[in-house]
Design a protein around this motif. Structure first.
Motif, mmCIF file in Angstrom:
data_model
loop_
_atom_site.group_PDB
_atom_site.id
_atom_site.type_symbol
_atom_site.label_atom_id
_atom_site.label_comp_id
_atom_site.label_asym_id
_atom_site.label_seq_id
_atom_site.Cartn_x
_atom_site.Cartn_y
_atom_site.Cartn_z
ATOM 1 N N GLY A 111 -41.665 -15.166 -13.844
ATOM 2 C CA GLY A 111 -42.932 -14.666 -14.005
ATOM 3 C C GLY A 111 -43.221 -13.100 -13.765
ATOM 4 N N ASN A 112 -41.949 -12.417 -13.378
ATOM 5 C CA ASN A 112 -41.810 -10.918 -13.316
ATOM 6 C C ASN A 112 -41.449 -10.502 -14.537
ATOM 7 N N GLU A 113 -42.735 -9.402 -15.073
ATOM 8 C CA GLU A 113 -42.554 -9.230 -16.383
ATOM 9 C C GLU A 113 -41.560 -8.126 -16.627
ATOM 10 N N GLU A 114 -40.986 -7.512 -15.288
ATOM 11 C CA GLU A 114 -40.053 -6.233 -15.551
ATOM 12 C C GLU A 114 -38.679 -6.897 -15.564
ATOM 13 N N VAL A 115 -38.691 -8.251 -15.380
ATOM 14 C CA VAL A 115 -37.191 -8.894 -15.528
ATOM 15 C C VAL A 115 -37.016 -9.790 -16.648
ATOM 16 N N LYS A 116 -36.061 -9.535 -17.393
ATOM 17 C CA LYS A 116 -35.608 -10.690 -18.332
ATOM 18 C C LYS A 116 -34.118 -11.063 -18.148
ATOM 19 N N ILE A 117 -33.922 -11.930 -19.049
ATOM 20 C CA ILE A 117 -32.339 -12.294 -19.066
ATOM 21 C C ILE A 117 -32.238 -12.403 -20.628
ATOM 22 N N LEU A 118 -30.853 -12.120 -21.207
ATOM 23 C CA LEU A 118 -30.568 -12.140 -22.539
ATOM 24 C C LEU A 118 -29.226 -12.900 -22.706
ATOM 25 N N SER A 119 -29.183 -14.050 -23.137
ATOM 26 C CA SER A 119 -27.901 -14.781 -23.282
ATOM 27 C C SER A 119 -27.278 -14.525 -24.713
ATOM 28 N N HIS A 120 -26.212 -14.036 -24.956
ATOM 29 C CA HIS A 120 -25.944 -14.298 -26.495
ATOM 30 C C HIS A 120 -25.035 -15.310 -26.768
ATOM 31 N N THR A 121 -24.978 -16.011 -27.738
ATOM 32 C CA THR A 121 -24.128 -17.226 -28.103
ATOM 33 C C THR A 121 -22.841 -16.369 -28.752
ATOM 34 N N ILE A 122 -21.625 -16.562 -28.550
ATOM 35 C CA ILE A 122 -20.477 -16.239 -29.330
ATOM 36 C C ILE A 122 -19.954 -17.204 -30.311
ATOM 37 N N ASN A 123 -20.677 -18.337 -30.345
ATOM 38 C CA ASN A 123 -20.231 -19.295 -31.273
ATOM 39 C C ASN A 123 -21.631 -19.623 -32.350
ATOM 40 N N PRO A 124 -22.111 -18.620 -32.899
ATOM 41 C CA PRO A 124 -23.282 -18.649 -33.826
ATOM 42 C C PRO A 124 -23.256 -19.976 -34.983
ATOM 43 N N LYS A 125 -21.993 -20.132 -35.276
ATOM 44 C CA LYS A 125 -21.773 -21.021 -36.224
ATOM 45 C C LYS A 125 -22.267 -22.442 -35.880
ATOM 46 N N TYR A 126 -22.090 -22.861 -34.444
ATOM 47 C CA TYR A 126 -22.408 -24.147 -33.995
ATOM 48 C C TYR A 126 -23.947 -23.873 -33.315
ATOM 49 N N ASP A 127 -23.861 -22.865 -32.655
ATOM 50 C CA ASP A 127 -25.171 -22.549 -31.645
ATOM 51 C C ASP A 127 -26.151 -22.038 -32.544
ATOM 52 N N ARG A 128 -26.861 -22.659 -33.362
ATOM 53 C CA ARG A 128 -28.127 -22.182 -34.197
ATOM 54 C C ARG A 128 -29.210 -22.153 -33.210
ATOM 55 N N PRO A 129 -30.409 -21.474 -33.501
ATOM 56 C CA PRO A 129 -31.471 -21.370 -32.692
ATOM 57 C C PRO A 129 -31.867 -22.604 -32.236
ATOM 58 N N SER A 130 -31.927 -23.831 -33.050
ATOM 59 C CA SER A 130 -32.371 -25.103 -32.807
ATOM 60 C C SER A 130 -31.485 -25.841 -31.616
ATOM 61 N N VAL A 131 -30.421 -25.414 -31.620
ATOM 62 C CA VAL A 131 -29.380 -25.747 -30.579
ATOM 63 C C VAL A 131 -29.421 -25.105 -29.320
ATOM 64 N N LEU A 132 -29.642 -23.894 -29.372
ATOM 65 C CA LEU A 132 -30.248 -23.062 -28.142
ATOM 66 C C LEU A 132 -31.405 -23.334 -27.552
ATOM 67 N N LYS A 133 -32.415 -23.773 -28.453
ATOM 68 C CA LYS A 133 -33.462 -24.323 -27.929
ATOM 69 C C LYS A 133 -33.397 -25.496 -27.178
ATOM 70 N N LYS A 134 -32.582 -26.324 -27.333
ATOM 71 C CA LYS A 134 -32.251 -27.637 -26.897
ATOM 72 C C LYS A 134 -31.761 -27.237 -25.433
ATOM 73 N N TYR A 135 -30.713 -26.302 -25.538
ATOM 74 C CA TYR A 135 -29.918 -26.190 -24.307
ATOM 75 C C TYR A 135 -31.032 -25.446 -23.297
ATOM 76 N N ALA A 136 -31.702 -24.358 -23.814
ATOM 77 C CA ALA A 136 -32.765 -23.928 -22.830
ATOM 78 C C ALA A 136 -33.467 -25.038 -22.402
ATOM 79 N N ASP A 137 -34.190 -25.961 -23.109
ATOM 80 C CA ASP A 137 -34.975 -26.953 -22.678
ATOM 81 C C ASP A 137 -34.424 -27.811 -21.459
ATOM 82 N N LYS A 138 -33.005 -28.090 -21.628
ATOM 83 C CA LYS A 138 -32.432 -28.668 -20.888
ATOM 84 C C LYS A 138 -31.835 -28.146 -19.396
ATOM 85 N N LEU A 139 -32.112 -26.945 -19.502
ATOM 86 C CA LEU A 139 -32.102 -25.965 -18.441
ATOM 87 C C LEU A 139 -33.196 -26.032 -17.669
#
Lengths: 221, 144
Positions: A111-139
């Motif tokens: 909730g602190n707007e001054e702090v963010k996290i940015l995770s890059h996928t190095i396997n964009p072929k498999y980790d499409r945004p929908s896959v990343l979304k599912k990963y984020a949801d599961k976390l």
């Protein structure tokens, strides 16, 4: 006479106390994180006088899609400090530890707007945004305080270079990619202020305390 | 009469001694398996399932569901060796992430790991023997 001596004793005591307090304050103010990366001196003319200024290495402009398939770029991170890393969702080795540790960062600053996290996928072929979304949801990640970046592989790997993190495709590595588990701490001016082993509990504690120090820089005035 | 009762007493004592020795041996084996399993767990399982078997969100299930473990020992052995694509329910939550196989682990290794998991994180399933793992794997390997 006695009274005066007593008085001056008090004066010395008080001034010693004040000096000690001032020293403490100064100490607190001077606790700053280093600015990492290359730097160069540039000269510029201000009011007819030549001044030497230091130019620090900064993270170049970028544009990726996040887990909601929405564009994110450097301006989304200019009002916050952020922690960044490089991973992939099917990584069997260090990534789960890194995600577990980044959850710790999120929990502390949720909730602190001054702090963010940015995770890059190095396997964009498999980790499409929908896959990343599912990963984020599961976390259990909601909202956009923790962004997952997807883009052309070359662009992602170029960003890894800018953050001074090693990443490359390697069929012999577990999961098919070789990479380092660094957490890079970046300030609001896109300068690198710290690098931490994201798989090491002590280093992650250091990151958490360094983030407090960095945030304090923006709250001094 | 007293001779007979002595014999009975002696026999009883012998039985007790044998039983006790067996239990002692079982406890020692369990401890050995547990210790070896702890090392393998740290190398092969901990990244995803956590150092306290806590799992990670809904990505990787926790290993503290004793009822699930006790009821799925065969399946667990198979999942460790051959990985899993199945959707499973653990402690009331659904998990559908793929588990990678560990085909290089021997039956012995898997028995070590299962004895460690089976007696950590609140589980008390006792010594899980290598033969049990061999049987479990033979059963799930039938399809291949």
């Amino acid at each position: 006479m006695k009274y005066i001596i007593n008085n001056s004793k008090w004066f010395y005591l008080l001034s010693a106390l004040m000096m000690a307090t001032a020293a403490c304050k100064q100490n607190g103010n001077s606790e700053k994180l280093p600015i990492l990366g290359k730097r160069e001196a540039v000269s510029k003319i201000v009011n007819g006088n030549e001044l030497i200024d230091t130019l620090y290495q900064t993270i170049p402009a970028f544009s990726f899609l996040n887990q909601d398939s929405t564009e994110i770029n450097q301006s989304d991170f200019s009002n916050s400090i952020y922690v960044t890393d490089f991973f992939f969702t099917t990584c069997p080795s260090i990534c789960p530890i890194m995600s577990r540790n980044l959850l710790q960062v999120l929990d502390k600053y949720r909730g602190n707007e001054e702090v963010k996290i940015l995770s890059h996928t190095i396997n964009p072929k498999y980790d499409r945004p929908s896959v990343l979304k599912k990963y984020a949801d599961k976390l259990g990640i909601e909202g956009n305080q923790w962004e997952f970046a997807w883009g052309p592989q070359a662009d992602i790997y170029k960003m890894a270079d800018s953050y001074m993190v090693f990443a490359k495709e390697d069929p012999n590595a577990p999961g098919g990619f070789e990479h380092q588990g660094w957490f890079i701490l970046v300030d609001k001016q896109a300068r690198i202020r710290g690098a931490y082993d994201g798989t090491d509990a002590d280093q992650v504690s250091k990151l958490l305390s360094d983030m407090d120090i960095l945030l304090a820089e923006y709250h001094e005035q | 009469m007293s001779n007979r009762s002595l014999t009975v007493l002696g026999t009883l004592l012998a039985i007790v001694a044998v039983l006790y020795a067996c239990q002692g041996e079982e406890a020692i084996r369990k401890a050995q398996y547990y210790t070896n399993g702890q090392k393998l767990y740290a190398q092969r399982c901990q990244n995803c399932h956590g150092s306290n078997g806590e799992g990670l969100g809904q990505l990787y299930p926790p290993l503290s569901d004793t009822i699930y473990l006790a009821g799925n020992l065969n399946k667990v052995a198979c999942m460790i060796k051959f990985g899993s694509n199945e959707t499973i329910e653990v402690l009331g939550k659904i998990y559908d992430s793929e588990m990678p196989p560990n085909k290089d682990l021997t039956d012995q290794d898997i028995a070590y790991i299962m004895t460690y998991i089976g007696n950590s994180f609140g589980n008390e399933l006792g010594w899980i023997k290598t033969e049990e793992v061999t049987n479990s794997l033979a059963a799930c390997n039938k399809g291949d």
